[in-house]
Scaffold this active site. Structure first.
Site, PDB file in Angstrom:
ATOM      1  N   LYS A 297     -10.050  -8.341   7.432  1.00 41.30           N
ATOM      2  CA  LYS A 297     -10.475  -8.782   8.723  1.00 41.30           C
ATOM      3  C   LYS A 297     -10.451  -7.776   9.787  1.00 41.30           C
ATOM      4  CE  LYS A 297      -6.865 -10.286  11.216  1.00 41.30           C
ATOM      5  NZ  LYS A 297      -6.440  -9.854  12.720  1.00 41.30           N
TER       6      LYS A 297
ATOM      7  N   HIS B 119       0.975  -1.234   0.098  1.00 42.33           N
ATOM      8  CA  HIS B 119       0.084   0.070  -0.223  1.00 42.33           C
ATOM      9  C   HIS B 119       0.977   1.056  -0.009  1.00 42.33           C
ATOM     10  CE1 HIS B 119      -3.536  -2.579   0.487  1.00 42.33           C
ATOM     11  NE2 HIS B 119      -4.168  -1.435   0.553  1.00 42.33           N
TER      12      HIS B 119
END
Lengths: 183, 267
Positions: A108, A38
């Site tokens: 998650k 990222h």
């Protein structure tokens, strides 16, 4: 509980019909990215080098995952590959959601307010059961591509072909609904 | 006398066992929670139990985050070790990384350069001629939301609230239903070790103080994976030690649903 079996190539078309609480099983290509990937994606975008970013980042669901792999005679074997904690990607996700044609994030633990807002009218956040790495690996058919191996096994970018990848619970939908009251 | 090779082989075996099989105590609590829940919470717990089954059958790590191997070694003073326990532990982890296998998780803290896997070793000298080993692979999702707080003597009444607030703050991030290891007292460093050692206990055995905190945590409604439900924690495990009259260290070490641990005694 509504259950959907969706193809990754078509998920973008129906993504706004999904509601928080729906259960989704995905089949097709997903691309992994966690912290380091990222950071690199955002750096490259900021320096005007979008073409150096793996194309799948903008066309496939992004899976927050740092897999455990083994290199054998048959190539790369996915040993265990459950989701990683998505909240660490909060600062980067809105930028990616602006640019992708497939606004679906799989991870998650939920994501922050800035991501809930970025998903409004656009896409969904899907939660795969955390820690279920062996189950996830069971649903990953093969590794199609590997990018940025210099980041190491856990941080590199992988294109997985998955089959019935789930259960993924729609944790945040495109209408601003979130099942997470504590994130 | 315990030989280096025997120690290494045992640690490798324990890492493999902890990564691929869940202890009966942990499994029992997961199964009980699955029976109590409904909706998403039940579905998720069923997925976790299925995951445990797949991992055991295929002999693969149940979670891709194979963690940082935390190795507890209690060395009996008559075991007559003639090797460096720290060095032998590193060798065992190197072997386990290939054999189990483990994901290379250790990096330099500042440059973030990956160095494979390095264990954290906690060694104590105890009476006797045996060497007791416990292995706990600790994942980052739960470790990242753990907290150590230097409370003040006047805070003694609100210890429970402080523990509950750490769990609330963690939300769905540490893969609930979680295990909550708590160390109360000691010093700054000792409280953290107490909290971590607490997680090695049989999770089915809780006293009233622990059960009260558990009940409060489960009334938060965070639920499995933070998606809501009755089960936010499966157990609260508290260890205490006396501390300075002017301080009150409290450490909360959060552990994910997969409270991975394995034990052996050699010599």
């Amino acid at each position: 509980m509504r259950v959907f079996h969706l193809n990754c190539e078509e998920v973008a078309e129906v993504v706004r019909e999904l509601e928080a609480g729906d259960v989704v099983y995905l089949t097709g290509k997903v691309v992994t990215a966690r912290d380091r990937a990222h950071m690199r994606i955002v750096e490259l975008l900021d320096s005007g080098r979008k073409s150096d970013i793996p194309e799948e980042v903008f066309s496939c669901p992004i899976y927050h995952c740092g897999p455990l792999l083994r290199r054998g005679k048959k190539g790369i074997e996915v040993v265990s590959a459950g989701p990683t904690t998505s909240a660490r990607m909060n600062p980067y996700a809105p930028k990616l959601l602006e640019l992708t044609s497939c606004p679906v994030i799989i991870g998650k633990g939920g994501m922050g307010e800035e991501v809930r807002r970025a998903l409004m009218g656009k896409g969904v956040y899907l939660a795969f059961p955390g820690g279920a790495g062996a189950l996830a690996a069971d649903r990953i058919e093969n590794v199609e591509k590997v990018y940025w191996e210099d980041l190491g096994m856990a941080e590199a970018v992988y294109v997985f072909r998955v089959r019935n990848f789930g259960p993924c619970v729609v944790g945040i939908d495109s209408k601003g609904n979130s099942l997470y009251s504590f994130s | 006398m315990v030989r280096r090779e025997e120690f290494i082989e045992t640690v490798v075996e324990l890492i493999g066992r902890a990564e691929t099989e869940l202890g009966e105590d942990v499994l029992e609590l997961l199964r009980e929670a699955e029976k109590k829940e409904d909706g998403h919470a039940k579905m998720i717990l069923q997925s976790l139990l299925k995951n445990v089954e797949i991992a055991r059958e295929k002999r693969v790590p149940m979670c891709q985050d194979t963690g940082i191997p935390v190795i507890f070694v209690d060395v009996g003073i008559d075991a007559k070790l003639k090797f460096d326990v720290y060095d032998a532990s590193r060798e065992a982890v190197r072997i386990a990384t290939e054999r189990v296998p483990l994901r290379p998780n250790s990096v330099h803290p500042i440059t973030r350069e990956n160095v494979g896997n390095l264990p954290i070793v906690h060694c104590r000298l105890v009476e006797g001629d045996k060497v007791r080993i416990a292995v706990m692979p600790k994942g980052a999702g739960s470790e990242n939301v753990s907290r150590q707080m230097m409370l003040l003597p006047g805070d003694a009444r609100r210890i429970k609230d402080v523990i509950v607030s750490v769990v609330k703050e963690a939300g769905g991030k540490p893969c609930p239903p979680i295990f909550v290891g708590v160390g109360i007292g000691g010093t700054f460093d000792e409280s953290a070790i107490l909290a971590k050692r607490a997680l090695l206990r049989d999770v089915r055995k809780m006293n009233n103080f622990e059960l009260e905190i558990l009940e409060e945590i489960n009334s938060l409604g965070i639920g499995p994976m933070g998606l809501g439900g009755k089960t936010t924690a499966l157990a609260v495990l508290v260890e205490t030690e006396c501390c300075h009259t002017a301080s009150l260290p409290v450490a909360v070490n959060i552990q994910c649903w997969a409270n991975r641990k394995a034990f052996a005694v050699i010599g």
